[in-house]
Scaffold this motif. Structure first.
Motif, short mmCIF file in Angstrom:
data_model
loop_
_atom_site.label_atom_id
_atom_site.label_comp_id
_atom_site.label_asym_id
_atom_site.label_seq_id
_atom_site.Cartn_x
_atom_site.Cartn_y
_atom_site.Cartn_z
N MET A 249 0.83 -1.20 0.00
CA MET A 249 0.00 0.00 0.00
C MET A 249 0.87 1.26 0.00
N ARG A 250 1.93 1.23 0.79
CA ARG A 250 2.85 2.38 0.82
C ARG A 250 3.52 2.58 -0.53
N ILE A 251 3.93 1.46 -1.12
CA ILE A 251 4.59 1.51 -2.43
C ILE A 251 3.68 2.15 -3.47
N LEU A 252 2.42 1.72 -3.50
CA LEU A 252 1.47 2.26 -4.47
C LEU A 252 1.20 3.74 -4.24
N SER A 253 1.09 4.14 -2.97
CA SER A 253 0.86 5.55 -2.66
C SER A 253 2.01 6.41 -3.14
N GLN A 254 3.26 5.94 -2.87
CA GLN A 254 4.42 6.70 -3.31
C GLN A 254 4.50 6.78 -4.83
N GLU A 255 4.32 5.65 -5.50
CA GLU A 255 4.50 5.60 -6.95
C GLU A 255 3.38 6.31 -7.69
N ALA A 256 2.15 6.15 -7.22
CA ALA A 256 1.00 6.75 -7.90
C ALA A 256 0.78 8.20 -7.49
N ARG A 257 1.41 8.60 -6.37
CA ARG A 257 1.22 9.93 -5.80
C ARG A 257 -0.27 10.16 -5.48
N VAL A 258 -0.84 9.13 -4.89
CA VAL A 258 -2.21 9.19 -4.36
C VAL A 258 -2.11 9.05 -2.84
N PRO A 259 -2.71 9.97 -2.08
CA PRO A 259 -2.58 9.93 -0.62
C PRO A 259 -2.91 8.56 -0.04
N MET A 260 -2.09 8.17 0.93
CA MET A 260 -2.25 6.87 1.59
C MET A 260 -3.64 6.74 2.20
N GLN A 261 -4.16 7.81 2.79
CA GLN A 261 -5.46 7.77 3.44
C GLN A 261 -6.56 7.41 2.46
N LYS A 262 -6.47 7.93 1.25
CA LYS A 262 -7.48 7.62 0.23
C LYS A 262 -7.44 6.14 -0.16
N ILE A 263 -6.21 5.63 -0.33
CA ILE A 263 -6.07 4.21 -0.71
C ILE A 263 -6.56 3.31 0.41
N ARG A 264 -6.23 3.67 1.65
CA ARG A 264 -6.62 2.86 2.80
C ARG A 264 -8.13 2.79 2.95
N THR A 265 -8.83 3.92 2.73
CA THR A 265 -10.29 3.98 2.94
C THR A 265 -11.07 3.63 1.68
N GLY A 266 -10.36 3.60 0.52
CA GLY A 266 -11.05 3.31 -0.73
C GLY A 266 -11.78 4.50 -1.32
N ARG A 267 -11.62 5.67 -0.73
CA ARG A 267 -12.28 6.89 -1.23
C ARG A 267 -11.41 7.54 -2.29
N ILE A 268 -11.38 6.93 -3.44
CA ILE A 268 -10.53 7.43 -4.52
C ILE A 268 -11.37 7.76 -5.74
N LYS A 269 -10.87 8.70 -6.52
CA LYS A 269 -11.56 9.15 -7.73
C LYS A 269 -11.15 8.27 -8.91
N PRO A 270 -11.94 8.29 -10.00
CA PRO A 270 -11.57 7.51 -11.19
C PRO A 270 -10.16 7.83 -11.69
N ALA A 271 -9.77 9.10 -11.62
CA ALA A 271 -8.43 9.47 -12.05
C ALA A 271 -7.37 8.81 -11.17
N ASP A 272 -7.68 8.68 -9.89
CA ASP A 272 -6.74 8.03 -8.96
C ASP A 272 -6.61 6.54 -9.27
N VAL A 273 -7.73 5.95 -9.68
CA VAL A 273 -7.71 4.52 -10.01
C VAL A 273 -6.73 4.27 -11.16
#
Length: 438
Positions: A249-273
């Motif tokens: 999860m940390r790796i994906l957050s760093q590489e995608a530049r999507v906040p860890m909190q969004k990935i953890r909670t699943g509250r992500i936008k289509p662009a983030d996906v």
């Protein structure tokens, strides 16, 4: 299998041993060609062991070696009869016409010696396996250590002339001149740090120290992103604190530049996906190998590290973190256990010929200030054993900010300069990057 081997004579070649000894007696100067790779115990015959030991002694004394000098030396030592007597020694020069093939004979003697050692190690491992009171993992570690030790014992020193050195140096310089890679070691992706160290070097133990929650793991993952994703260099990671899912999860957050909190909670936008999918694709191809055993025993860590090098061809290993490695002897004082672990990690780095990067906590006294070598937690042995010691320092955040200034304090480098390296911390992704001022 035991029945097949029961009556087998250990591998040996008496004719090669005699030819080798005869060649030395014919031309004593040729002993220098084999003395580095041969010891008396490598001979199978006791007679030949005694003769070679006497030849070694005469060679060290700069005595001209011949049959008469050898017989005299064995007589003084009272070992002439054990060595086969004067007649046996005199017969050695009849076995071989000249000393021309002395290195070939030495190669045969060494080969048979290695085979006998392997049989001995196999027997010892088999006997240990029947000892129910011993852990299987301990037996495996001992077996691996003995095999590696056998390989090291049979490595021989080479003498390089100034001519050879200069030719090799120009080859290295030319290769670097024609290459885009300016580093001799594994580059971390942090430009100033790599300029100081020329990358993490083979056989070195590198320590990264910091207080809890300052970002040791995030810094290691930021380095690994450059090493494994951008450089495609095989990398091993021992996560003793977090499961591999959390690391992913940390790796994906760093590489995608999507906040860890969004990935953890699943509250992500289509662009983030889409960003996460692209990041996962890049990491999917990365040669990264993760072990997430909590409180891993030192002997198990060494065994897995060896297998990583042999099977996955890893060129660098990260350990998160040194304080969570379980010592092989838990009855010792805590500082003694840490001392044993740091010495073992340094020995492992040399054995595997790769850099080992171990994360380490620093003492509570470093809270709020720049840490120093005296604050490495556990033992002064860490400072002594490490080739490179660096500390991560930044202020603890009191409010949200898109980026924060931080620094790597290069406090010790056995083969280079020390200094402060400015870097940037991106809190949303728990990622460290090069400073914009570089």
């Amino acid at each position: 299998m035991d029945d097949i081997l029961k009556d087998k004579v250990p591998p040996h070649n008496i004719e090669a041993e005699q030819a080798l000894l005869g060649a030395i007696l014919l031309d004593s100067k040729r002993m220098t060609d084999v003395v580095a790779k041969l010891r008396p115990e490598k001979f199978y015959s006791l007679q030949n062991q005694l003769i070679y030991a006497a030849l070694e002694k005469l060679n060290k004394q700069d005595v001209t070696i011949d049959s008469l000098a050898l017989i005299n030396e064995l007589t003084i030592e009272g070992k002439l009869e054990q060595a086969g007597g004067a007649a046996y020694i005199a017969s050695l020069t009849d076995v071989v016409p000249s000393a021309a093939n002395i290195e070939y004979y030495a190669g045969i003697v060494v080969d048979r010696s290695i085979r006998r050692e392997l049989i001995k190690i196999s027997s010892e491992v088999k006997a240990s396996a029947f000892e129910i009171g011993r852990e299987g993992a301990t037996i495996v570690d001992e077996a691996e250590r003995k095999i590696f030790s056998l390989a090291e014992k049979n490595e021989t020193a080479e003498i390089h002339s100034a001519k050879d050195v200069m030719i090799r140096e120009f080859e290295i310089i030319e290769a670097r001149y024609n290459s885009k890679d300016t580093f001799t070691g594994v580059p971390t992706g942090f430009a100033t740090l790599d300029n100081y160290t020329s990358g993490f070097q083979k056989s070195e133990l590198i320590i990264i120290g910091a207080r809890p929650s300052i970002g040791k793991t995030a810094l290691a993952l930021s380095m690994m992103q450059h090493i494994a994703v951008e450089r495609k260099i095989e990398c091993g990671f021992f996560s003793l604190e977090m499961p591999y899912e959390s690391i992913g999860m940390r790796i994906l957050s760093q590489e995608a530049r999507v906040p860890m909190q969004k990935i953890r909670t699943g509250r992500i936008k289509p662009a983030d996906v889409q960003k996460i999918q692209d990041a996962a694709g890049r990491w999917y191809e990365a040669p990264l190998y993760i072990v997430d055993t909590p409180n891993m025993r030192l002997l198990e860590l060494r065994a897995v590290a060896r297998r990583m090098v042999v099977h996955q061809h890893v060129k660098i290993i990260f350990i998160d973190y040194i304080g969570l490695i379980t010592s092989d002897d838990t009855k010792k004082e805590q500082w003694e256990q840490i001392s044993d672990i740091s010495k073992s990690l340094k020995a492992l780095a040399r054995e595997l010929e790769i850099p080992i990067v171990a994360l380490c906590q620093v003492a509570r006294s470093a809270e709020g200030e720049e840490p120093n070598l005296a604050q490495l937690r556990g033992s002064g042995s860490i400072e002594q054993d490490a080739d490179v010691v660096m500390f991560l320092h930044r202020d603890r955040l009191k409010e949200e900010t898109p980026a924060q200034e931080a620094k790597i304090i290069l406090a010790k480098q056995r083969n280079g300069a020390t200094g402060d390296i400015p870097i940037m911390f991106i809190p949303a992704y728990s990622k460290f990057e090069n400073s914009q001022n570089e």
